[in-house]
Design a protein around this motif. Structure first.
Motif: not given
Length: 722
Positions: A572-601
């Motif tokens: 896909h052209d991109g991914v919008l990560l929507c995290g509610h409450s504790h889900g925002s913590a899971l997504l924040a830690l997941a973002v820290l694991r993403l490679p640069p080519r993925v983070r750009a989208r």
């Protein structure tokens, strides 16, 4: 939706953006999260899976493809597993405490060491209490010194058998109890074909240390009883080796950084395994020694040496707890008490809860077992150490509740004054019809602001650990609470004893309530939303202090999210990560694991997020402002955070942006992340409506206009960046 054919056999790229929603604690079913009715699973499994609407395209508003990640069954999943969390609650809390250490390296290392020693003492206390039932109550009293209520006066046909044989056979009960803990703390099987499940590197080493210490403590109890009538060369040697194993286990935890240092992994693993093997051999030798030793055993109402060992196990626990509290209180003795948790005091508070629950569970096990078997008659009641433990637990909880009530009352005026200032800016013009509604909103904002004063309660609770230490020191004088009250306070005989009995029944009722709460939390969604945060937060962090705590689900959820995000960006052209409450913590830690080519989208939308308001204060060494800024930098500040003043959990991350606040620094991109939402949108019903707009509080609100506007903005940023 248009597709482009991939090159070299790659899957075709879909020309759209995926809105990936991650729920908070006790999230709803996937269809409710998506807001589109029935959903189908497209990845993952029943415990943690990715879902889309039944429609094949998964389309949603704003021209995005909706997808939901449901992880709510990872912390529990079944009734049996939820009940096991209740039984492992003290261990879970002791493990949680180590993640709350302060940011300073030196004090943080000391806090980690004290937390791990305290966790080891909890395991030791578990063995001491089960041995109190199996060895002191059953083997020594019911089958020997005291005739218990039938059929417990002839357990397993051991009545009239040699004392050493009775002790050796019934020692299998504490050994089985340790094996039961080991079984409960075992990780569930990894999903088939999912190589994402990371291994907690410390668990194996910690497990070996705790098993060795548990067996060595059992040996110590048996050998102390045996040498009370005179030591032989064999029993003296076994006693010395048991003490050496205990000291070796503690030594591996005392040296700062030894368990965590990568260069020392092989040596520590080998040493811990050796200690466990030695402890197993010592236990076998000890059981054989007491069975084959034909000397007469001393005549006593209780198992010789048991009270002393229980006293020092409980006292050691309180010394460690008070040392931990004193360390964080001294290191951060100045500053704003309301932000005390952000300076590591949370570790002392949570450790106090762990110690209190473990002491109450242990004392109540011995106390109620004695009542059931009628094995304590005629000798002053249950062992003195457990009487003091029940009294200390009762006093600590009572005083703590009174302090909590006092803090609630004394801060009410200040919280309400601050809330009135907020609502006055939001609703500057109020008609007579809206006065009552304004009062309700002001009260909601005042209640939501109580969390900002929890630091004061933490300071008070950490200070109250002195009650337990005082009770532990009084045990050394070999006085029962009833005797002390009669001799020094002039109270009638039996008054304190009656209070201890009531306290014991209260503790038993609390255990039953926790078990029932676990069942209701699993079966009843509305109830789980209220108590689920304890399980979900407690099992979020990997086991770094106690190996028998429930296994972490984050080491599956976070890599699984990162893997799925990577897959979606490839198609896909991109991914919008929507995290509610504790889900925002899971997504924040997941973002820290993403490679640069993925983070750009990737873009990030958080709402009702506790990342700064709670987590950055409770876990300052791991989820602090520096880490949150790294998250923003990784997504190139394509990040919006929505929050409400009526939300008691979520809040702003970098800037509140309340009306009247100074504008943020225009050069700092973090100042543009937070978006404050007025809640409710109005005080009076809209034309044609019968009811006023509801207060959202911590409600997700994915269908709210403000949420959809934020989605549209971030989707636009993603498409422009692509």
């Amino acid at each position: 939706m248009a597709e482009e054919t991939g090159q070299h056999g790659d899957p075709p790229r879909v020309r759209d953006v995926v809105e990936l929603r991650v729920h908070g604690v006790s999230g709803a079913e996937p269809g409710i999260i998506l807001g589109q009715g029935p959903a189908r699973q497209v990845a993952g499994d029943d415990s943690g899976g990715f879902h889309r609407a039944e429609r094949s395209d998964g389309g949603g508003p704003d021209g995005v493809t909706l997808e939901a990640y449901r992880w709510g069954d990872l912390p529990s999943g079944t009734v049996a597993r939820t009940l096991s969390l209740v039984l492992l609650l003290p261990f879970m809390l002791s493990n949680l405490a180590v993640w709350m250490r302060p940011t300073a390296r030196r004090s943080g290392a000391w806090v980690t060491m004290l937390c791990r020693l305290l966790a080891l003492d909890l395991t030791v206390l578990y063995v001491v209490s089960t041995a109190g039932v199996a060895l002191d109550l059953l083997a020594w009293r019911c089958l020997g010194a005291t005739r218990c209520r039938g059929p417990f006066d002839a357990v397993g046909g051991l009545d009239g058998r040699q004392v050493g044989l009775r002790l050796a056979v019934l020692s299998l009960l504490p050994i089985a109890a340790v094996a039961f803990l080991r079984l409960l703390g075992t990780r569930r099987p990894r999903p088939a074909g999912k190589p994402l499940w990371a291994v907690e590197p410390l668990v194996g080493r910690l497990r070996a240390i705790h098993v060795a210490a548990a067996l060595a403590m059992l040996d110590l109890i048996l050998l102390a009883a045996r040498v009370s009538g005179g030591a032989t060369a064999v029993t003296a040697l076994l006693l010395t080796l048991s003490l050496a194993v205990l000291l070796g286990c503690a030594g591996l935890l005392v040296v700062p950084g030894l368990l965590d240092r990568a260069a020392m992994t092989w040596m520590v693993t080998r040493t811990a395994g050796t200690l466990r093997a030695v402890a197993v051999g010592l236990t076998a030798a000890t059981l054989a020694a007491i069975v084959l030793d034909e000397r007469a055993w001393p005549s006593a109402a209780a198992l010789p040496g048991y009270d002393t060992i229980a006293t020092w196990a409980l006292l050691g626990e309180m010394i460690l707890l008070v040392s931990l509290s004193a360390l964080v209180l001294w290191h951060h003795g100045r500053g704003d008490r309301r932000r005390a948790l952000s300076r590591g005091l949370g570790s002392a508070v949570v450790a106090a809860f762990a110690v209190g629950l473990a002491g109450a569970f242990s004392a109540n096990l011995v106390y109620q077992s004695g009542n059931l078997l009628d094995g304590y008659r005629g000798d002053g009641g249950p062992p003195v150490p457990y009487q003091w433990t029940l009294l200390a637990f009762f006093l600590h909880v009572t005083v703590g509740v009174l302090v909590c009530v006092a803090l609630t009352l004394t801060t009410r005026r200040r919280r309400r004054r601050a809330a009135a200032a907020v609502t006055a800016r939001d609703f500057s013009t109020v008609t007579p019809e809206g006065v009552g509604r304004l009062r309700q909103v002001t009260n909601a904002v005042a209640r939501a602001r109580f969390v900002e004063w929890v630091g004061l309660l933490a300071v008070a609770w950490a200070t109250l650990t002195l009650i337990g230490l005082a009770a532990g020191l009084l045990r050394l004088f070999d006085l029962t609470p009833d005797e002390l009250a009669t001799r020094f306070l002039g109270l009638p005989v039996g008054v304190v004893g009656m209070g201890l009995a009531l306290g014991s029944y209260f503790a038993a009722a609390a255990v039953i309530a926790l078990l029932l709460g676990g069942v209701f939390a699993y079966r009843t969604p509305w109830f789980r939303r209220h108590v689920g945060i304890l399980w979900d937060l407690g099992t979020f962090w990997p086991r770094a202090a106690h190996p028998f705590a429930p296994p972490s689900y984050a080491d599956r959820a976070v890599p699984e999210l990162a893997h799925r995000i990577t897959q979606l960006t490839e198609r896909h052209d991109g991914v919008l990560l929507c995290g509610h409450s504790h889900g925002s913590a899971l997504l924040a830690l997941a973002v820290l694991r993403l490679p640069p080519r993925v983070r750009a989208r990737v873009a990030l939308l958080t709402y009702g997020s506790p990342l700064d308001r709670l987590y950055a204060r409770i876990f300052p060494a791991y989820l602090n402002e520096e880490v949150l800024r790294q998250v923003g930098e990784r997504v190139e500040w394509r990040w919006l955070n929505l929050w409400r003043d009526t939300d008691p959990i979520g809040g702003w991350i970098f800037a509140a942006h309340r009306p009247g606040d100074p504008p943020p620094d225009p050069t700092d991109p973090a100042g543009r992340v937070d978006r404050r939402l007025r809640d409710p949108s109005d005080l009076l019903p809209a034309p044609g409506e019968r009811r006023p707009p509801p207060m959202r509080g911590h409600h997700p609100g994915e269908s709210d206009p403000e949420f959809r506007a934020a989605v549209s903005e971030l989707v636009g940023r993603l498409r422009r960046s692509g």
